[in-house]
Scaffold this motif. Structure first.
Motif, PDB file in Angstrom:
ATOM      1  N   VAL A   1       0.839  -1.197   0.000  1.00 27.80           N
ATOM      2  CA  VAL A   1       0.000   0.000   0.000  1.00 27.80           C
ATOM      3  C   VAL A   1       0.877   1.251   0.000  1.00 27.80           C
ATOM      4  O   VAL A   1       0.578   2.233  -0.690  1.00 27.80           O
ATOM      5  N   SER A   2       1.970   1.211   0.758  1.00 30.05           N
ATOM      6  CA  SER A   2       2.900   2.337   0.784  1.00 30.05           C
ATOM      7  C   SER A   2       3.484   2.594  -0.597  1.00 30.05           C
ATOM      8  O   SER A   2       3.548   3.747  -1.055  1.00 30.05           O
ATOM      9  N   ALA A   3       3.908   1.556  -1.277  1.00 33.20           N
ATOM     10  CA  ALA A   3       4.477   1.711  -2.620  1.00 33.20           C
ATOM     11  C   ALA A   3       3.428   2.248  -3.594  1.00 33.20           C
ATOM     12  O   ALA A   3       3.739   3.116  -4.427  1.00 33.20           O
ATOM     13  N   ALA A   4       2.194   1.769  -3.481  1.00 32.60           N
ATOM     14  CA  ALA A   4       1.132   2.257  -4.369  1.00 32.60           C
ATOM     15  C   ALA A   4       0.857   3.737  -4.125  1.00 32.60           C
ATOM     16  O   ALA A   4       0.693   4.519  -5.079  1.00 32.60           O
ATOM     17  N   CYS A   5       0.824   4.143  -2.861  1.00 32.59           N
ATOM     18  CA  CYS A   5       0.607   5.561  -2.545  1.00 32.59           C
ATOM     19  C   CYS A   5       1.758   6.420  -3.046  1.00 32.59           C
ATOM     20  O   CYS A   5       1.539   7.508  -3.590  1.00 32.59           O
ATOM     21  N   LEU A   6       2.981   5.946  -2.872  1.00 35.95           N
ATOM     22  CA  LEU A   6       4.138   6.712  -3.321  1.00 35.95           C
ATOM     23  C   LEU A   6       4.164   6.869  -4.836  1.00 35.95           C
ATOM     24  O   LEU A   6       4.417   7.965  -5.355  1.00 35.95           O
ATOM     25  N   VAL A   7       3.898   5.798  -5.546  1.00 35.54           N
ATOM     26  CA  VAL A   7       3.915   5.862  -7.017  1.00 35.54           C
ATOM     27  C   VAL A   7       2.785   6.752  -7.529  1.00 35.54           C
ATOM     28  O   VAL A   7       2.980   7.593  -8.421  1.00 35.54           O
TER      29      VAL A   7
ATOM     30  N   GLY B   1       1.239   9.170  -5.865  1.00 36.10           N
ATOM     31  CA  GLY B   1       1.541  10.550  -5.484  1.00 36.10           C
ATOM     32  C   GLY B   1       2.585  11.183  -6.382  1.00 36.10           C
ATOM     33  O   GLY B   1       2.467  12.349  -6.766  1.00 36.10           O
ATOM     34  N   CYS B   2       3.608  10.419  -6.716  1.00 34.92           N
ATOM     35  CA  CYS B   2       4.634  10.932  -7.638  1.00 34.92           C
ATOM     36  C   CYS B   2       4.049  11.188  -9.022  1.00 34.92           C
ATOM     37  O   CYS B   2       4.390  12.185  -9.674  1.00 34.92           O
ATOM     38  N   ALA B   3       3.168  10.313  -9.476  1.00 29.06           N
ATOM     39  CA  ALA B   3       2.539  10.505 -10.785  1.00 29.06           C
ATOM     40  C   ALA B   3       1.676  11.762 -10.793  1.00 29.06           C
ATOM     41  O   ALA B   3       1.702  12.541 -11.760  1.00 29.06           O
ATOM     42  N   LEU B   4       0.923  11.996  -9.716  1.00 29.90           N
ATOM     43  CA  LEU B   4       0.100  13.201  -9.653  1.00 29.90           C
ATOM     44  C   LEU B   4       0.956  14.463  -9.596  1.00 29.90           C
ATOM     45  O   LEU B   4       0.624  15.482 -10.212  1.00 29.90           O
ATOM     46  N   SER B   5       2.047  14.416  -8.889  1.00 27.03           N
ATOM     47  CA  SER B   5       2.946  15.568  -8.841  1.00 27.03           C
ATOM     48  C   SER B   5       3.566  15.832 -10.209  1.00 27.03           C
ATOM     49  O   SER B   5       3.733  16.990 -10.615  1.00 27.03           O
ATOM     50  N   LEU B   6       3.889  14.779 -10.930  1.00 26.84           N
ATOM     51  CA  LEU B   6       4.413  14.936 -12.289  1.00 26.84           C
ATOM     52  C   LEU B   6       3.355  15.519 -13.221  1.00 26.84           C
ATOM     53  O   LEU B   6       3.648  16.403 -14.034  1.00 26.84           O
ATOM     54  N   ILE B   7       2.122  15.061 -13.081  1.00 23.67           N
ATOM     55  CA  ILE B   7       1.023  15.597 -13.884  1.00 23.67           C
ATOM     56  C   ILE B   7       0.834  17.082 -13.594  1.00 23.67           C
ATOM     57  O   ILE B   7       0.598  17.889 -14.503  1.00 23.67           O
TER      58      ILE B   7
ATOM     59  N   LYS C   1      -4.448  21.486  -7.181  1.00 21.28           N
ATOM     60  CA  LYS C   1      -5.223  20.275  -6.893  1.00 21.28           C
ATOM     61  C   LYS C   1      -4.436  18.975  -7.023  1.00 21.28           C
ATOM     62  O   LYS C   1      -4.330  18.222  -6.063  1.00 21.28           O
ATOM     63  N   PRO C   2      -3.851  18.655  -8.169  1.00 27.69           N
ATOM     64  CA  PRO C   2      -3.114  17.385  -8.219  1.00 27.69           C
ATOM     65  C   PRO C   2      -1.843  17.406  -7.386  1.00 27.69           C
ATOM     66  O   PRO C   2      -1.435  16.383  -6.838  1.00 27.69           O
ATOM     67  N   GLN C   3      -1.235  18.576  -7.237  1.00 29.05           N
ATOM     68  CA  GLN C   3      -0.012  18.653  -6.447  1.00 29.05           C
ATOM     69  C   GLN C   3      -0.294  18.388  -4.979  1.00 29.05           C
ATOM     70  O   GLN C   3       0.430  17.651  -4.327  1.00 29.05           O
ATOM     71  N   VAL C   4      -1.357  18.972  -4.441  1.00 30.08           N
ATOM     72  CA  VAL C   4      -1.694  18.763  -3.032  1.00 30.08           C
ATOM     73  C   VAL C   4      -2.091  17.311  -2.801  1.00 30.08           C
ATOM     74  O   VAL C   4      -1.645  16.674  -1.838  1.00 30.08           O
ATOM     75  N   PHE C   5      -2.929  16.767  -3.666  1.00 32.31           N
ATOM     76  CA  PHE C   5      -3.334  15.370  -3.500  1.00 32.31           C
ATOM     77  C   PHE C   5      -2.146  14.433  -3.674  1.00 32.31           C
ATOM     78  O   PHE C   5      -2.013  13.443  -2.949  1.00 32.31           O
ATOM     79  N   GLY C   6      -1.256  14.743  -4.601  1.00 36.84           N
ATOM     80  CA  GLY C   6      -0.048  13.934  -4.771  1.00 36.84           C
ATOM     81  C   GLY C   6       0.834  13.969  -3.540  1.00 36.84           C
ATOM     82  O   GLY C   6       1.346  12.934  -3.099  1.00 36.84           O
ATOM     83  N   LEU C   7       1.004  15.148  -2.963  1.00 34.49           N
ATOM     84  CA  LEU C   7       1.803  15.254  -1.742  1.00 34.49           C
ATOM     85  C   LEU C   7       1.157  14.486  -0.597  1.00 34.49           C
ATOM     86  O   LEU C   7       1.848  13.807   0.167  1.00 34.49           O
ATOM     87  N   LEU C   8      -0.164  14.564  -0.476  1.00 37.06           N
ATOM     88  CA  LEU C   8      -0.845  13.816   0.585  1.00 37.06           C
ATOM     89  C   LEU C   8      -0.653  12.309   0.419  1.00 37.06           C
ATOM     90  O   LEU C   8      -0.436  11.589   1.400  1.00 37.06           O
ATOM     91  N   LEU C   9      -0.721  11.835  -0.819  1.00 36.53           N
ATOM     92  CA  LEU C   9      -0.487  10.409  -1.049  1.00 36.53           C
ATOM     93  C   LEU C   9       0.954  10.024  -0.727  1.00 36.53           C
ATOM     94  O   LEU C   9       1.208   8.954  -0.167  1.00 36.53           O
TER      95      LEU C   9
END
Length: 115
Positions: free
Chosen positions: A7-13, A15-21, A41-49
């Motif tokens: 679950v940690s790896a899924a959240c990290l990946v 979150g990184c994808a949303l930050s890249l987007i 919006k995607p940056q904040v949600f990506g950081l939270l993930l």
């Protein structure tokens, strides 16, 4: 490997994808309001993930408390900063008003000018 790591790896990946987007959106979007949307919006949600993924990986209460403080600070500051940038840009005329679906600020500004 336990399910916390998965679950940690899924959240990290994710979150990184949303930050890249969000970063790509800042470069590709044509106007200020679209870029503001991409920057918040995607940056904040990506950081939270990413923070959730780190919290699941570390599982130490002192670390999780610090991650919660970072998350709360981000949730409080990013929307307010985006709102203030958008409002300042609107007042300076940097926003294309023909692309707005609803314009609630013009009547307010006109009422302020009359007073």
């Amino acid at each position: 490997m336990n399910w916390f790591d998965v679950v940690s790896a899924a959240c990290l990946v994710t979150g990184c994808a949303l930050s890249l987007i969000a970063a790509v959106g800042l470069i590709r979007f044509p106007d200020l309001l679209s870029r503001m949307h991409a920057g918040t919006k995607p940056q904040v949600f990506g950081l939270l993930l990413i923070l959730v993924g780190i919290g699941l990986r570390l599982r130490d209460w002192s670390d999780v408390g610090m991650l919660l403080a970072v998350a709360m600070f981000q949730l409080l500051t990013a929307p307010v900063a985006a709102h203030m940038v958008g409002r300042a840009a609107y007042r300076r005329g940097a926003v294309r008003r023909d692309t707005l679906l609803v314009d609630e600020l013009t009547p307010v500004l006109e009422a302020e000018r009359r007073d």
